[in-house]
Design an enzyme around this catalytic site. Structure first.
Site, PDB file in Angstrom:
ATOM      1  N   CYS A 422      -6.747   0.282  44.416  1.00 12.44           N
ATOM      2  CA  CYS A 422      -5.874   1.165  44.949  1.00 12.44           C
ATOM      3  C   CYS A 422      -4.944   0.306  45.613  1.00 12.44           C
ATOM      4  O   CYS A 422      -5.151   0.971  46.505  1.00 12.44           O
ATOM      5  CB  CYS A 422      -6.525   2.314  45.829  1.00 12.44           C
ATOM      6  SG  CYS A 422      -7.647   4.123  44.661  1.00 12.44           S
ATOM      7  N   ASN A 423      -5.308  -0.611  44.981  1.00 12.68           N
ATOM      8  CA  ASN A 423      -4.041  -1.858  45.831  1.00 12.68           C
ATOM      9  C   ASN A 423      -2.780  -2.588  45.228  1.00 12.68           C
ATOM     10  O   ASN A 423      -2.846  -3.147  44.626  1.00 12.68           O
ATOM     11  CB  ASN A 423      -5.083  -2.787  47.265  1.00 12.68           C
ATOM     12  CG  ASN A 423      -4.247  -3.246  48.368  1.00 12.68           C
ATOM     13  OD1 ASN A 423      -2.254  -3.269  48.111  1.00 12.68           O
ATOM     14  ND2 ASN A 423      -4.567  -3.624  49.416  1.00 12.68           N
TER      15      ASN A 423
END
Length: 831
Positions: A422-423
């Site tokens: 999630c980055n």
């Protein structure tokens, strides 16, 4: 590059070599053994996904289970006793959270949310975004490119409002600093802007300088230095605080979202937004849910929010049982590790060792086995957390797909994380994935979170191992042996040059350990402010009672000195449950059977129970003791600073009461002010009393009530209430006087006892606690029932007093038999 045998690698994977690197490990022999007991369920499992969630210890769950099995926790929006218990316990947890981050309710508020993402969304929805206009520039939403998706997602809310968006790299923040002074126009601009960055990258574990907080707020760093207005900082601390101490007194970020399962492993679905109180004033909330309204109308657009920040923002009923479990999380973490500094040293040592060995592994042709994505060599604990992000490479230098590695790891019961975590920003940066590559990968069928690990031979994500406070050296061993056994083209080669370089530098220790600072409040003595008429009635002081421990038995004396907060040592101690909530006779009537005795000569407080051996604690704790436990608790809605009186007295009380509890004492330097009845007078300091320094009752009033009770019952039950002293004890007054008329005290404004002057503050409202027989701990309906009848529905009995003394005067001594000279109030309706 020297060739070494597999045996050399096995030697490298020994604990002696690990220690030779100068690493810190564990929390002491006893603590490490305790940790081994706490996580028996992961025997045979190598768990290396602590950045995803850490693991909960068994005693946390047991403590929480025992807590909710013993106590009845009601909805905190109600006002019954179970609801008050919930409310007080939740407030105690708020204090623990703030103390954990070295701040206080004066500076920060805790808003509970369903998680870190919900906390971020709360900021997105309530921040006062200002669209661009002809007169003023619009707000800017700025975020570091290395940020979690949930932070970047704020952009979705700002785009609809015409707000500018700026994504900046870490290098830009530091290199494009202010090189000019502000103009008058810039100083006057009030346009609000928001800068968001992580204290620690969840992708690589890189720690970003906490000095960014003040640098952005003061508009010295980019982009704040190029966009005038008022800059606020959101510090995403979810990843950071799992293994590192955060001191908000030094780095006062405006908004700090956290997630508790990252810290304790339990509960999930609970987070918080820590809001700097000065910054809270700018937030603009539109929706209002249950519990947030001070008042509203259904037929008009009229709504007034509650004044307390948390009450305004916590819509509906909070997850109060989950919140209560946090108390056990903090307690267990402290018990197992000692401090966040210890956790930081332990986890960084494991990560640095693993990084060192992994970075030195080579295939038989000399090509490295791993490509590690980081910006440092794991030499500084201030720059790197306990996360290693990497890809494995074959002997030709090609990336081994992360899905393949994950499947192999599962065979060895090794738990790691794969993907982009999630980055996307960090993933693009470290893996050299262009914007066009992202779009092309999507077109090829790859979406975030799937198992498509390679597109055209290029990685779409990576591998991540992360350590937690219960991680062990064996976890490092198992992981490194797995890599060598499954992904190295033999014979293994170790890069000795790199190994020597990495081993030559010892890790940097933290500059200082975290130590919470207590709140301090200044008070001054009260002075006489009002005259009244003398009451000609003749009174004397018949009894003096000290109550050293709240809700415990009285200690009767014939004379006693006054202290700055009332009678010396009166109600300086209280018994609290395992969550730090004060126990009273309302919930625990057996407290009245505990007899405290103050021994001034020996400087001790002795507690005794009939049939048991007594126990003593010092009257004045030494605040210099390194093992002294300090905490915050609540008394009648007021925060109080306390110190714990130790394990021995805790065990003594717990055995008698049949539940975990502790004895705590008000900190000697902590002062709490009386709230009501003072007008323009100087503040009056209090101990742990509920309302005022002294409580006075009149024997004539006791006898009047005693007769009213007797008249309610037949002659068979009448004898029960013929003991006047037993009834006096139920009202738990400090001062008992003998006036001529019952309830004459209700009309007094001041009184003098001997040579000591007092102001009457107000009447004492009574509750069901006077129904507890102070000799037997049994409950009765009387005298509350008869008190209500004979007082025409009112349940007041006795009056509160405050000592009136000249500044810097010596503290007087009260003695029984002293004359009491009252003054009648100008208005009998005063109270």
């Amino acid at each position: 590059m020297d060739t070494r045998s597999l045996q050399d690698f096995q030697d490298l994977c020994t604990f002696d070599v690990f220690k030779s690197f100068g690493h810190y490990y564990g929390y002491g022999v006893d603590q490490q053994a305790l940790i081994d007991q706490e996580f028996k369920r992961i025997k045979g499992v190598t768990y290396l996904d602590h950045a995803g969630t850490t693991l909960f210890p068994e005693s946390l769950i047991k403590g929480f289970h025992d807590d909710i099995s013993r106590n009845v926790y009601g909805n905190p929006h109600s006002h019954n006793s179970s609801s008050r218990l919930t409310h007080d316990t939740v407030e105690s947890v708020r204090y623990k959270i703030l103390a954990h981050f070295n701040t206080s309710p004066e500076d920060y508020s805790v808003i509970f949310t369903s998680g870190c993402t919900a906390a971020l969304k709360l900021v997105a929805d309530t921040f006062p975004w200002k669209p661009m206009s002809n007169k003023e520039p619009g707000s800017q939403f700025c975020y570091l490119t290395d940020n979690h998706t949930s932070v970047v997602g704020i952009r979705g809310a700002t785009a609809l409002q015409g707000v500018g968006t700026i994504s900046v790299s870490p290098r830009e923040v530091e290199t494009r600093a202010r090189n000019k002074t502000q103009t008058n126009g810039e100083e006057e601009c009030s346009t609000p802007h928001l800068f968001c960055y992580p204290a620690q990258s969840n992708f690589s574990g890189r720690k970003y300088s906490l000095s960014y907080v003040k640098g952005i707020q003061s508009q010295q760093l980019y982009p704040a230095c190029e966009h005038h207005g008022q800059w606020f900082v959101l510090l995403d601390a979810a990843c950071f605080v799992s293994c590192s101490p955060l001191d908000l007194s030094q780095y006062p970020a405006d908004f700090v979202p956290i997630s508790f399962y990252k810290m304790f492993g339990f509960p999930t679905g609970l987070g918080a937004l820590l809001v700097r109180n000065e910054a809270a004033e700018v937030l603009r909330k539109t929706y209002f849910g249950g519990g947030t309204a001070a008042a509203y109308l259904v037929e008009e657009n009229y709504f007034i929010p509650k004044p307390n920040l948390a009450s305004r923002f916590e819509d509906g009923t909070i997850s109060f049982l989950d919140i209560i479990s946090l108390h056990h999380g903090f307690e267990t973490l402290q018990k197992l590790t000692g401090s966040m500094t210890n956790i930081q040293l332990h986890t960084f040592g494991l990560a640095r060792y693993t990084y060192t060995v992994l970075s030195c592994l080579c295939h038989s042709n000399g090509k490295h086995v791993a490509q590690i994505y980081c910006d440092n060599d794991f030499q500084s604990i201030a720059e790197q957390g306990a996360i290693i992000n990497f890809s494995l490479l074959d002997c030709h230098g090609r990336t081994v797909g992360y899905s393949q590695v994950d499947k192999m790891a599962s065979l060895f019961n090794i738990h790691i994380r794969t993907g982009c975590f999630c980055n996307t920003g960090a993933c693009q940066h470290y893996l050299a994935i262009s914007n066009q590559n992202v779009k092309s990968n999507l077109h090829a069928g790859h979406i975030c979170g799937d198992n498509i690990d390679l597109v055209d031979g290029r990685p779409t994500g990576s591998l991540r191992v992360s350590f937690g406070y219960m991680s062990s050296f064996e976890d490092c061993q198992n992981f490194l042996r797995f890599v060598v056994n499954c992904f190295v083209d033999k014979p293994l080669i170790l890069d000795q040059t790199k190994l020597a370089k990495l081993n030559s530098a010892a890790p940097i220790e933290p500059s200082s350990s975290y130590s919470p600072s207590p709140d301090r409040m200044a008070v001054s003595e009260v002075t006489m402010s009002k005259d009244g008429k003398k009451d000609g009635s003749s009174c004397t002081l018949t009894n003096l009672f000290i109550f050293p421990v709240k809700s415990c038995a009285s200690f009767e004396v014939t004379e006693w000195p006054l202290g700055p907060q009332g009678l010396l040592y009166d109600r300086l101690w209280m018994v609290v449950n395992e969550n730090g909530v004060c126990l009273s006779q309302k919930r625990e009537p057996k407290l009245c059977l505990i007899q405290p005795v103050v021994c001034l000569a020996a400087n001790t407080l002795k507690l005794q129970i009939s049939g048991s051996e007594a126990i003593t604690v010092p009257l004045d704790p030494s605040l210099e003791k390194s093992d002294l436990r300090t905490s915050q608790s609540k008394v009648c809605g007021d925060r109080v600073q306390t110190v714990d009186c130790g394990e021995e007295v805790s065990a003594w009380l717990s055995e008698f009461l049949g539940k975990p509890c502790r004895l705590i004492r008000q900190r000697p330097e902590f002062l709490r002010d009386m709230k009501f009845g003072q007008g323009d007078c100087c503040p009056t300091p209090l101990s742990l009393v509920n309302e005022a320094q002294f409580l006075l009752i009149n024997r004539a009033s006791v006898c009047f009530l005693q007769e009213a009770i007797a008249n309610r019952y037949n002659s068979d039950n009448e004898e029960t209430w013929r003991d006047t002293e037993q009834l006096v004890q139920r009202f738990r007054a400090n001062l008992v006087i003998s006036a001529q008329e019952p309830f004459a005290e209700d009309n007094w404004s001041h009184l003098t006892i001997g040579n000591t002057q007092f102001q009457v503050i107000g009447k004492c409202g009574r509750c069901q606690m006077i129904g507890v027989d102070q000799k037997t701990a049994t409950r009765t309906q009387e005298p509350l029932r008869s008190l209500s009848e004979c007082r025409s529905g009112k349940v007041t009995f006795g009056v509160y007093l405050a000592h009136q003394s000249a500044r810097n005067s010596t503290h007087p001594v009260l003695s029984i038999g002293s004359h009491v000279i009252p003054k009648i109030s100008d208005s009998t309706d005063k109270f």
